[in-house]
Design an enzyme around this catalytic site. Structure first.
Site, PDB file in Angstrom:
ATOM      1  N   HIS A 200       0.647  -1.269  -0.068  1.00  0.00           N
ATOM      2  CA  HIS A 200      -0.189   0.027  -0.139  1.00  0.00           C
ATOM      3  C   HIS A 200       0.740   1.192   0.163  1.00  0.00           C
ATOM      4  CE1 HIS A 200       1.295  -0.499   4.148  1.00  0.00           C
ATOM      5  NE2 HIS A 200       0.922   0.653   4.255  1.00  0.00           N
TER       6      HIS A 200
ATOM      7  N   ARG B  35       8.188  -8.732  15.621  1.00  0.00           N
ATOM      8  CA  ARG B  35       8.580  -7.470  15.161  1.00  0.00           C
ATOM      9  C   ARG B  35       7.653  -6.420  15.616  1.00  0.00           C
ATOM     10  NH1 ARG B  35       7.610  -3.911  10.549  1.00  0.00           N
ATOM     11  NH2 ARG B  35       9.728  -3.208  10.239  1.00  0.00           N
TER      12      ARG B  35
ATOM     13  N   HIS C 295       5.000   0.297  -0.120  1.00  0.00           N
ATOM     14  CA  HIS C 295       5.538  -0.587   0.777  1.00  0.00           C
ATOM     15  C   HIS C 295       4.678  -1.590   1.360  1.00  0.00           C
ATOM     16  CE1 HIS C 295       3.858   2.995   3.178  1.00  0.00           C
ATOM     17  NE2 HIS C 295       3.770   2.061   3.974  1.00  0.00           N
TER      18      HIS C 295
ATOM     19  N   ASP D  43       0.791   5.251   1.898  1.00  0.00           N
ATOM     20  CA  ASP D  43       0.326   5.829   2.814  1.00  0.00           C
ATOM     21  C   ASP D  43      -0.564   7.035   2.385  1.00  0.00           C
ATOM     22  OD1 ASP D  43       1.065   3.924   4.577  1.00  0.00           O
ATOM     23  OD2 ASP D  43       2.721   5.472   5.468  1.00  0.00           O
TER      24      ASP D  43
HETATM   25  C1  GA4 Z   1      -2.609   2.963   5.319  1.00  0.00           C
HETATM   26  C2  GA4 Z   1      -1.768   3.627   6.360  1.00  0.00           C
HETATM   27  C3  GA4 Z   1      -2.219   3.646   7.698  1.00  0.00           C
HETATM   28  O1  GA4 Z   1      -1.822   2.652   8.498  1.00  0.00           O
HETATM   29  C4  GA4 Z   1      -3.639   3.660   7.903  1.00  0.00           C
HETATM   30  C5  GA4 Z   1      -4.291   2.496   7.308  1.00  0.00           C
HETATM   31  C6  GA4 Z   1      -5.852   2.657   7.089  1.00  0.00           C
HETATM   32  C7  GA4 Z   1      -6.445   1.602   8.125  1.00  0.00           C
HETATM   33  O2  GA4 Z   1      -5.637   0.811   8.958  1.00  0.00           O
HETATM   34  O3  GA4 Z   1      -7.574   1.940   8.671  1.00  0.00           O
HETATM   35  C8  GA4 Z   1      -6.204   1.985   5.554  1.00  0.00           C
HETATM   36  C9  GA4 Z   1      -4.988   2.307   4.865  1.00  0.00           C
HETATM   37  C10 GA4 Z   1      -4.082   2.932   5.769  1.00  0.00           C
HETATM   38  C11 GA4 Z   1      -5.376   2.870   3.521  1.00  0.00           C
HETATM   39  C12 GA4 Z   1      -6.528   2.258   2.927  1.00  0.00           C
HETATM   40  C13 GA4 Z   1      -7.714   1.683   4.003  1.00  0.00           C
HETATM   41  C14 GA4 Z   1      -7.649   2.505   5.049  1.00  0.00           C
HETATM   42  C15 GA4 Z   1      -6.683   0.544   5.895  1.00  0.00           C
HETATM   43  C16 GA4 Z   1      -7.461   0.523   4.543  1.00  0.00           C
HETATM   44  C17 GA4 Z   1      -7.407  -0.747   3.654  1.00  0.00           C
HETATM   45  C18 GA4 Z   1      -4.221   3.952   9.303  1.00  0.00           C
HETATM   46  C19 GA4 Z   1      -4.097   4.900   6.896  1.00  0.00           C
HETATM   47  O4  GA4 Z   1      -4.458   6.117   7.025  1.00  0.00           O
HETATM   48  O5  GA4 Z   1      -4.347   4.489   5.694  1.00  0.00           O
END
Ligand code: GA4
Length: 313
Positions: free
Chosen positions: A187, A254, A244, A189
């Site tokens: 994914h 971890r 990443h 961020d």
């Molecule tokens: C990825 C980055 C962060 O961990 C996060 C994630 C979020 C979540 O865990 O709720 C998301 C992911 C993240 C992006 C797309 C959506 C929302 C899980 C998911 C499948 C907290 C964020 O801000 O975006």
């Protein structure tokens, strides 16, 4: 040993090479901005040393978090209202070999109820850690503005330092396993900048421009920085939001702690005018962080979320 409450799917996980060219940025170096810009353009990723964050504080928070993750599953489940999650990532069925704590940094953390589960000291430490990391994120963003030759130098950092900045904090715990596990799928961020710190166990991988995946050697004394989706847009694609993932294969657990620096909800995100060259067209249409979140948070983890806001050629 901690065992996750539900099994995760096993797929054939690839073997990757070590990331040997990882850019290391020394914040004491007065010319660090040039290296930062280069790293953000090439990789969207770099490591920061001489960051000024006391490592004892980081280690203390890590051990407090580990004490929580080592509690019984039944105890940890009581922390769901305070951001505890196990295996499930997001709303669209993604899963990983991971359990975590995830909350907005403006959340009232130390409410009376949460004190039944987390000691008061833990929240104190989280607060201390977040304020140091926010400062680090802002320093890096100011150096980025310097390196891009744009003014004021707070043009990026103000998004994260704003009182209403919509930032998140996540502590991920990947239990030990004797086989390869997909800890956290690929994914990018969504925010502006993420600051990652992990213990000495490998697992983090990033995708290079040509799509190959490389393993980031762990370094508990340093921080890793990722360029996030909004920063790619703000720089009109000069910086790349780095893909990443985490693949773990270790008999030791971890743990990573990530601060996701995001803008205030109503902030309009579009390429910075001070950066655009004459005649340069914006690659993205303007959106508010709230719009982005609404669209992004309802997608599968691996989705290319920036594409929703790309202008058609
Ligand atoms: C990825 C980055 C962060 O961990 C996060 C994630 C979020 C979540 O865990 O709720 C998301 C992911 C993240 C992006 C797309 C959506 C929302 C899980 C998911 C499948 C907290 C964020 O801000 O975006």
């Amino acid at each position: 040993m901690v065992v996750l409450s539900q099994p995760v799917e096993h797929i054939n996980l690839p073997t990757t090479n070590n990331f040997t060219q990882i850019p290391v940025v020394d914040l004491w170096n007065p010319n660090a901005e040039t290296e930062i810009v280069k790293a953000c353009q090439e990789f969207g990723f770099f490591k920061v040393i001489n960051h000024g964050v006391p490592i004892e504080m980081v280690n203390t928070l890590e051990s407090q978090a580990l004490s929580f993750f080592n509690l019984s599953q039944c105890h940890k489940n009581k922390a769901s209202p305070f951001g505890y999650g196990n295996k499930k990532i997001g709303q669209r069925g993604d899963t990983g070999w991971v359990e975590y704590l995830l909350f907005g940094t403006n959340t009232e953390l130390d409410s009376q109820n949460s004190l039944d589960i987390f000691p008061h000291d833990f929240w104190l430490m989280v607060r201390k850690y977040l304020s140091a990391i926010k400062e680090l994120a802002c320093e890096v963003l100011k150096r980025m503005a310097d390196g891009l030759n744009i003014e004021p130098r707070t043009v990026l950092s103000r998004l994260v330092s704003a009182e209403k900045s919509d930032s998140y904090f996540r502590i991920n715990h990947y239990p030990a396993s004797d086989r390869k596990e997909l800890g956290f799928g690929e994914h990018t961020d969504p925010q502006v900048i993420s600051v990652i710190r992990s213990n000495n166990i490998s697992g983090l991988e990033i995708a290079l421009k040509d799509g190959t995946w490389v393993q980031v050697p762990p370094d508990p004394n340093s921080f890793f920085i990722t360029v996030d989706d909004c920063l790619q847009v703000l720089t009109n694609g000069r910086f790349r939001s780095v893909k990443h993932r985490v693949i773990t294969e270790s008999l030791k657990e971890r743990i990573s702690m990530i601060h996701f620096g995001g803008p205030p909800s109503t902030e309009k995100i579009a390429p910075l005018t001070s950066l655009m060259e004459q005649g340069e067209e914006s690659l993205y249409r303007e959106f508010t962080w709230d719009d982005y979140k609404k669209a992004a948070f309802n997608t599968k983890l691996a989705c290319n979320r920036i594409s929703f806001f790309e202008k058609c050629p």
